[in-house]
Scaffold this motif. Structure first.
Motif, PDB file in Angstrom:
ATOM      1  N   ALA A 138       0.880   3.879  -2.894  1.00  0.00           N
ATOM      2  CA  ALA A 138       0.517   5.270  -2.639  1.00  0.00           C
ATOM      3  C   ALA A 138       1.669   6.281  -3.266  1.00  0.00           C
ATOM      4  O   ALA A 138       1.348   7.522  -3.931  1.00  0.00           O
ATOM      5  CB  ALA A 138       0.201   5.778  -1.266  1.00  0.00           C
TER       6      ALA A 138
ATOM      7  N   LEU B 208      -7.330  10.010   0.563  1.00  0.00           N
ATOM      8  CA  LEU B 208      -8.275   9.029   1.513  1.00  0.00           C
ATOM      9  C   LEU B 208      -7.632   7.873   1.385  1.00  0.00           C
ATOM     10  O   LEU B 208      -7.720   7.096   2.431  1.00  0.00           O
ATOM     11  CB  LEU B 208      -9.532   9.100   0.635  1.00  0.00           C
ATOM     12  CG  LEU B 208     -10.391  10.240   0.623  1.00  0.00           C
ATOM     13  CD1 LEU B 208     -11.763  10.184  -0.269  1.00  0.00           C
ATOM     14  CD2 LEU B 208     -10.718  10.927   1.693  1.00  0.00           C
ATOM     15  N   TYR B 209      -7.157   7.376   0.414  1.00  0.00           N
ATOM     16  CA  TYR B 209      -6.231   6.071   0.286  1.00  0.00           C
ATOM     17  C   TYR B 209      -4.967   6.366   1.247  1.00  0.00           C
ATOM     18  O   TYR B 209      -4.490   5.143   1.780  1.00  0.00           O
ATOM     19  CB  TYR B 209      -5.910   5.905  -1.335  1.00  0.00           C
ATOM     20  CG  TYR B 209      -4.994   4.389  -1.060  1.00  0.00           C
ATOM     21  CD1 TYR B 209      -5.537   3.230  -1.212  1.00  0.00           C
ATOM     22  CD2 TYR B 209      -3.721   4.516  -1.640  1.00  0.00           C
ATOM     23  CE1 TYR B 209      -4.809   2.212  -1.281  1.00  0.00           C
ATOM     24  CE2 TYR B 209      -2.865   3.446  -1.852  1.00  0.00           C
ATOM     25  CZ  TYR B 209      -3.554   2.051  -1.656  1.00  0.00           C
ATOM     26  OH  TYR B 209      -2.925   0.972  -1.841  1.00  0.00           O
ATOM     27  N   ILE B 210      -4.301   7.206   1.188  1.00  0.00           N
ATOM     28  CA  ILE B 210      -3.084   7.119   1.786  1.00  0.00           C
ATOM     29  C   ILE B 210      -3.485   7.022   3.490  1.00  0.00           C
ATOM     30  O   ILE B 210      -3.129   6.738   4.333  1.00  0.00           O
ATOM     31  CB  ILE B 210      -2.197   8.460   1.880  1.00  0.00           C
ATOM     32  CG1 ILE B 210      -2.005   8.625   0.184  1.00  0.00           C
ATOM     33  CG2 ILE B 210      -1.318   9.117   2.857  1.00  0.00           C
ATOM     34  CD1 ILE B 210      -1.088   9.723   0.068  1.00  0.00           C
ATOM     35  N   ARG B 211      -4.658   8.131   3.745  1.00  0.00           N
ATOM     36  CA  ARG B 211      -4.996   8.145   5.092  1.00  0.00           C
ATOM     37  C   ARG B 211      -5.698   6.595   5.837  1.00  0.00           C
ATOM     38  O   ARG B 211      -5.227   6.369   6.864  1.00  0.00           O
ATOM     39  CB  ARG B 211      -6.211   9.161   5.153  1.00  0.00           C
ATOM     40  CG  ARG B 211      -6.908   9.219   6.731  1.00  0.00           C
ATOM     41  CD  ARG B 211      -7.771  10.364   6.747  1.00  0.00           C
ATOM     42  NE  ARG B 211      -8.407  10.381   8.147  1.00  0.00           N
ATOM     43  CZ  ARG B 211      -7.880  11.250   8.992  1.00  0.00           C
ATOM     44  NH1 ARG B 211      -6.676  11.602   8.855  1.00  0.00           N
ATOM     45  NH2 ARG B 211      -8.360  11.344  10.130  1.00  0.00           N
ATOM     46  N   ARG B 212      -6.034   5.746   4.933  1.00  0.00           N
ATOM     47  CA  ARG B 212      -6.735   4.722   5.219  1.00  0.00           C
ATOM     48  C   ARG B 212      -5.908   3.586   5.505  1.00  0.00           C
ATOM     49  O   ARG B 212      -5.870   2.604   6.275  1.00  0.00           O
ATOM     50  CB  ARG B 212      -7.910   4.458   4.231  1.00  0.00           C
ATOM     51  CG  ARG B 212      -8.573   3.027   4.703  1.00  0.00           C
ATOM     52  CD  ARG B 212      -9.736   2.475   3.565  1.00  0.00           C
ATOM     53  NE  ARG B 212     -10.481   1.322   4.200  1.00  0.00           N
ATOM     54  CZ  ARG B 212     -11.759   1.115   3.718  1.00  0.00           C
ATOM     55  NH1 ARG B 212     -12.034   1.875   2.429  1.00  0.00           N
ATOM     56  NH2 ARG B 212     -12.082  -0.103   3.919  1.00  0.00           N
ATOM     57  N   THR B 213      -4.786   3.430   4.286  1.00  0.00           N
ATOM     58  CA  THR B 213      -4.066   2.368   4.270  1.00  0.00           C
ATOM     59  C   THR B 213      -2.342   2.524   4.446  1.00  0.00           C
ATOM     60  O   THR B 213      -1.773   1.651   4.542  1.00  0.00           O
ATOM     61  CB  THR B 213      -4.120   1.745   2.914  1.00  0.00           C
ATOM     62  OG1 THR B 213      -3.451   2.733   2.020  1.00  0.00           O
ATOM     63  CG2 THR B 213      -5.729   1.487   2.483  1.00  0.00           C
TER      64      THR B 213
ATOM     65  N   HIS C 215       0.677  -1.179  -0.047  1.00  0.00           N
ATOM     66  CA  HIS C 215       0.045  -0.028   0.089  1.00  0.00           C
ATOM     67  C   HIS C 215       0.730   1.425   0.237  1.00  0.00           C
ATOM     68  O   HIS C 215       0.537   2.120  -0.719  1.00  0.00           O
ATOM     69  CB  HIS C 215      -0.603   0.007   1.201  1.00  0.00           C
ATOM     70  CG  HIS C 215      -2.009  -0.895   1.218  1.00  0.00           C
ATOM     71  ND1 HIS C 215      -3.126  -0.798   0.017  1.00  0.00           N
ATOM     72  CD2 HIS C 215      -2.495  -1.941   1.870  1.00  0.00           C
ATOM     73  CE1 HIS C 215      -3.873  -1.570   0.151  1.00  0.00           C
ATOM     74  NE2 HIS C 215      -3.691  -2.300   1.266  1.00  0.00           N
TER      75      HIS C 215
ATOM     76  N   LEU D 207      -6.588  10.639  -3.811  1.00  0.00           N
ATOM     77  CA  LEU D 207      -5.496   9.689  -3.132  1.00  0.00           C
ATOM     78  C   LEU D 207      -5.259  10.129  -1.902  1.00  0.00           C
ATOM     79  O   LEU D 207      -4.756   9.003  -1.115  1.00  0.00           O
ATOM     80  CB  LEU D 207      -4.177  10.105  -4.059  1.00  0.00           C
ATOM     81  CG  LEU D 207      -3.082   9.275  -3.613  1.00  0.00           C
ATOM     82  CD1 LEU D 207      -3.139   7.860  -3.976  1.00  0.00           C
ATOM     83  CD2 LEU D 207      -1.625   9.816  -4.394  1.00  0.00           C
TER      84      LEU D 207
END
Length: 414
Positions: free
Chosen positions: A20, A184-189, A16, A182
């Motif tokens: 990212a 949102l993806y970084i914050r989650r994973t 991940h 992007l």
């Protein structure tokens, strides 16, 4: 064992993080290249010359070292993850704002601000990825990360080809705001770099000058190395569209012109992955030297291919070599960077080298003028000379392949 085996051994969290960082650089490049495709349209709407609009590219370039220094220092102090998210949001917002420019002056100011944000992304993303993976995976991941740039270039060309006639140049910049998702993806994973967390726990924060003590010669060397790298890539890319139009007589929007650009970017993707992985076996410097020197025998095919298939093959192979050398850059610079400067120095050296190489297109045009307007000769001579320069600089410099992050690197101080 396959050179790509270390990538398959990464944990889900590490993958991940790598993804990212790759997407950050891809979408950053995508946003940058959109302006290069709509210079004529912008010039017509604001009733100015193309050169005045193209000045926005120079402003973006000039702002990138500033962004690398600013966001790099913030990442070294406050962490890679939050500053990377801030950076992505900012360059996406400046891209969106460009769509609503009411004058050329407003557009140029926004492209400068976009350049500041763009300058920060590469260094932070590379340091976050390199600090989060095992040393044996750095080579192949380095190639993957650097391949994000040609992927972004390709996406920009594709979106322009498919959409510009329907949504106009302003619509393209609205599409260019999508990278903000992007975050949102970084914050989650994506977790914070453990290496940075260890440095913070040690409470050994140093200022810029203190962190760089004993490393100034290394910093200057890295800037010169990245100048050669950028002269290599820009020398093979920036005037290629002009070469297609003037030498090959291909219309800008033709499918043939797009196909050649696609071959360029496919070669870049293959080269970055291959030589990045190869550097794990033969060393960073040897991989750079090999890729640089192998570009020379490809030049005649690239510029003087007698048929379209030969020109396409030449376009593919030249970028295998050019971006193959580049595929080693993220891991090479991060391994050489002093502790406490990994978020700052690689990105600043990269972007300063980019600025020093800004004369590339103008120099090639001058060489062409001295030789009857032959861009083929100018681009061929430039790439051959810069390939030798890059090989010499790589040979003369240090290497720290497999260096452990989190403690001083032997042999990299001055």
């Amino acid at each position: 064992m396959s050179p790509f085996a270390p990538f398959r051994e990464l944990t889900t969290t590490q993958r991940h993080t790598v993804l990212a960082s790759f997407l950050g650089w891809t979408l950053d490049a995508f946003d940058y290249f959109l302006l290069t495709f709509v210079i004529v349209g912008v010039a017509q709407e604001f009733h100015v010359g193309k050169q005045e609009v193209a000045f926005g590219l120079l402003l973006t370039l000039a702002a990138r070292p500033l962004g690398a220094l600013l966001f790099g220092r913030l990442a070294d102090r406050y962490g890679r993850r939050p500053i990377l998210m801030l950076d992505v949001i900012l360059f996406s917002l400046f891209e969106l704002a460009t769509a609503f420019s009411t004058s050329l002056t407003m557009l140029l100011v926004l492209r400068f601000l976009f350049g500041v944000a763009m300058g920060g992304e590469w260094g932070i993303g590379a340091s976050l990825a390199m600090e989060s993976i095992p040393p044996k995976a750095r080579g192949v991941v380095s190639g993957l990360l650097q391949s994000g740039y040609p992927v972004g270039f390709f996406l920009g060309a594709l979106v322009n080809w498919l959409l510009v006639d329907h949504i106009g140049w302003r619509g393209l910049f609205i599409v260019g705001a999508l990278p903000a998702l992007l975050v949102l993806y970084i914050r989650r994973t994506v977790p914070e770099s453990e290496v940075w967390q260890q440095e913070r726990a040690a409470k050994d924060k140093k200022g810029l000058l203190e962190s760089m003590r004993g490393h100034w010669k290394l910093a200057i060397y890295l800037m010169l190395l990245m100048m050669a790298f950028n002269m290599f890539s820009h020398g093979s890319q920036d005037l290629y569209h002009t070469f297609e139009e003037e030498s090959l007589h291909l219309p800008t929007g033709s499918g043939t012109a797009f196909m050649l650009v696609a071959m360029l970017n496919l070669g870049a993707l293959v080269g970055g992955l291959f030589f990045g992985a190869l550097s794990e076996r033969i060393g960073r410097r040897k991989a750079i030297i090999l890729a640089a020197l192998l570009s020379i025998p490809v030049i005649p095919l690239w510029m003087y291919g007698s048929t379209l298939p030969l020109l396409a093959l030449g376009a593919f192979l030249i970028q295998v070599m050019v971006q193959g050398a580049w595929g080693v850059v993220p891991t090479h610079l991060n391994e050489l960077a002093p502790e406490g400067m990994r978020g700052t120095l690689p990105g600043f050296a990269y972007q300063t080298g980019n600025l020093l190489a800004a004369v590339t297109a103008n120099a090639q045009l001058w060489i062409a003028k001295q030789h009857g307007g032959s861009l083929a000769f100018a681009m061929s001579a430039w790439i051959a000379a810069v390939a030798v320069l890059l090989a010499v600089l790589a040979w003369a410099g240090p290497e720290a392949r497999g260096a452990r992050f989190g403690r001083p690197q032997p042999g990299t101080g001055e």
